[in-house]
Every structure is written in structure tokens, then in C-alpha cells.
Enzyme design. Sequence first.
Site, PDB file in Angstrom:
ATOM      1  CD1 TRP A  33     -25.058 -29.007 -19.964  1.00 26.72           C
ATOM      2  CD2 TRP A  33     -25.430 -26.893 -19.326  1.00 26.72           C
ATOM      3  NE1 TRP A  33     -26.194 -28.585 -20.599  1.00 26.72           N
ATOM      4  CE2 TRP A  33     -26.454 -27.288 -20.221  1.00 26.72           C
ATOM      5  CE3 TRP A  33     -25.474 -25.600 -18.797  1.00 26.72           C
ATOM      6  CZ2 TRP A  33     -27.497 -26.443 -20.596  1.00 26.72           C
ATOM      7  CZ3 TRP A  33     -26.515 -24.755 -19.174  1.00 26.72           C
ATOM      8  CH2 TRP A  33     -27.509 -25.170 -20.060  1.00 26.72           C
ATOM      9  CB  CYS A  85       1.064 -14.083  -1.103  1.00 28.20           C
ATOM     10  SG  CYS A  85      -0.143 -12.906  -0.454  1.00 28.20           S
ATOM     11  CB  ALA A  93      -0.933  -0.007   1.213  1.00 27.22           C
TER      12      ALA A  93
END
Length: 459
Positions: free
Chosen positions: A440, A46, A13
Amino acid sequence: MAQRLIVIGGDAAGMSAASQARRRRDRGDLEIIVFERGNFTSYSACGIPYWISGLVPGPEALIARSPETFRTEYAMDVRMRHEVTSIDLERREVVAQDLEGGGEVRERFDDLVYATGAVPVKPPWAVTDAGGVFGMQTLDDGAALRDWLDADPQPRRAVVVGGGYIGVEIAEALIQRGLSVTLVEAGQQPMATVDPDMAELVADAMRSLGVTIRTSLAVSGLEQQDGRVSAVVTAEGPIPTDVVVMGLGVRPNTALAEAAGLPLGPTGAIRVDRRMRVPGLPGVWAAGDCVETLHRVSGLPVHVPLGTHANKQGRVAGINIGGGYATFAGVIGTAVTKVCDLEVGRTGLREREAAAAGFEFVSVIAESTNRAGYYPGARPMTVKLIAERPSGRLLGAQIVGWSEAAKRIDTLAVALWNGMTVDDMTALDLGYAPPYAPVWDPVLIAARKAVDALAALDR
């Protein structure tokens, strides 16, 4: 005289805010000073579990931009190993401690970006001088754990405390390093970011990987021998270990903000408006894991600490500081992870969150495959949808499955973001080819099942 922007925190940030402000205002117009207490800027926390496992070769692969890059290419005064200890809003000054050279510096500001992130939840029992006990928040944490795993005597047993994203990912990483791993979770399930029925699929995959899972069990202490951790203490007896990694989640890092008088919201994080301004404090901005934001589905303030949000919020703040106009639209909590080859995705509200927000809803679970059933490599995929009653508006979705599962959550996140109903979703024109999906798609099958469930309730 140039205006001065001070940024507290040099990761996602903070550096996004600083970079955007710099792109709009040159050095003669805006001076930028960044204080970072750690050793790195703009890195991927991460990615730490994948460095621990050996999949990522080294910490340098996780660093997007170095301090020197920001200094030379962005004309910023980046001060590493400097911890801001106080903010004087009346005098518009910050005081920082030089953690390496010693001494104190005091700098004025015209604009201030508070981007201190979050800090790991650390219970009293984890405060110890015993070796082998680690948090997992920064690259320095990752380096310390790597050093411990590589040192003699090499650890053979590990206990991971907490079954959230970090706990699950670190447990897998330690298994890949050849350790015997026990995951201890105080709640009834690991991976509490999804509903219990979906979390059980994750737990089964972890067990098949070799992880021992102990749920509804809290750690109350540590035992040590010769200065090294030797066991974690629980109500069911000690669990022997050579290394302990804590994955108990994080809380917003707001002690400095609270002391300075920045307002906190009900989540304990800093309140900001859509432009990332701190209300009532002109020229003061906040972004990242230290702030709370609006959940677009529940309408409630939430604290969802993710790098995706931090980068976007920092960018918004920087654009506004630079003279532009930008807003942050809120979050829906989209996240993905994996356990070995099992992929997990979620977005929107879980059942208990939907109930707490006052929604009436139906939940459906649809079983399908990631590819056409006859195509080699077809594997099971489970999709869960939560839809509002009677409108059919999608409130939340979760997916657990093998290859091609996790990124399907993005389709559901877009539907959720745009307020689609499950009936709308049945007509989505999704890509089809046997190597990638059944005719589908699992998303469409789940949407049809939700439509049927809503119709059955309305009969």
C-alpha cells in the site's frame, strides 16, 4: 519591413518567449531584440545553493544557453548589461541604459514581452556598505558569495535570514562548507510553504544537520567591524557572524511596468490573460515571476514565482506572438526541496489557504515508509492530505520523508489538477515493488485515511 519583438529580461520566461516566437517566424519576418541587465541568459537560479556547497562544480553547469547561442542559432540581437529604464506605450518604444559602455539606446517595438522576474525582499537594515551581506537571486549573487567564502580570512560563522526555500537550501550549503550556521526566521516556523506540523519535521532535520534555528525573531540591523559584517541585531541580542545571506523571499519586479501603465493585480504582480497578454494593451505581453496567475484550486489570483511556471508562461507568450495559439492553465503551487537527505514536497492549498478561500475541509496525516518495511533502506514518510468536505475533493497535499518522498508529490499534483476525490485516489493503480514502495503506497494509505475521516464526520 520585419516586425520587431522586444523582450525585457533574458532568463526563463523572456528567452522561452523569444525562442518560441523565433521557431515560428524567421528573421526576415520578425526581428527580436533582448535586453538583459545581468551577465547571463537562461540559467538555473535554483541550482545556486548546490554551486555554493560545491556539489555543482561551477556556474557554467547552470547555464542552459549562452547569449552567443541565442545570437548565432536563434538570430536574436541579445544585448547584455543593458537595463531598460522606461517604456513608452504611445510611441511603442523602450529606452535602455548600457551599463558597461555607458550611453542610452532607444528602440521601437511592435510586440513587447515584459519578463523582468522578481527581486529579493530587502529590508532597510540590509542596505549597507559592509562586506559579507548577500542576496541570493542571480548567478552574480552566487559568485559574490563564493568569492567571500573562499577569501581570507575565511568565514567561520553564518547567519541566514529567512526560512523559505532559498534560506533552507543555503543553510544546508553553508553547513556543507563547514560553517557554523544560524537561521533566523521572523515567523513561527521555517518552511512556511507547508503547514506547521509538517514544517516541524523539516526543522528537526535542519537541527540534526547542525543548523541553529531561531524562530519568532526579526533582524533589525547589522553590526560591522573593519568594513565587514560582524553580527545581526535582534530583540534578543546580537548574533555574531562573518557572513549574512538573506532568504526573505521575493516580490514581483514591476516598478518599470507600473510606471509605464501596465495594470497590476491584487498580488502586486502584472495582470495577464490566459494567453499572457496584458489586458487593454495590444501587443504587450508579460510572463514569469513578474505576473500573477490563477490558482486552479482556490480560484484566486496568486503570485507563485517558480522557474517551472516562468518557462511555461514564456512558451505560451512566444507561441501566440509567433502566430499560434496557446493558453496557460494556471497553477497549483507544486514544489519540492530537500534538507540533507530529507525531502519535502507540497501542492495545492495549505490549511490556512483552504480556510481563507472558504472551504470546509478535513486534514489527515498518514505515517508510512518509502519502501517495504523489510527491505533495506526503508525510511519513514509522512503524507498530509487536505480534502474538501463533504465532496472529498483533494485540496492540497504535503510530503516529508526520505528517499523517494519528494517526487510522490507529483502523483498528488496530477490528482489535484484533475479534480479527483480522495475516494477516487484509493483506487489508483500505482507501481509496487519492495525496493520502491510498500504494497500500500503512502499516497494510498493517506487517501484511505482521508476517506475514513470524512465518513466519521458525516455520521
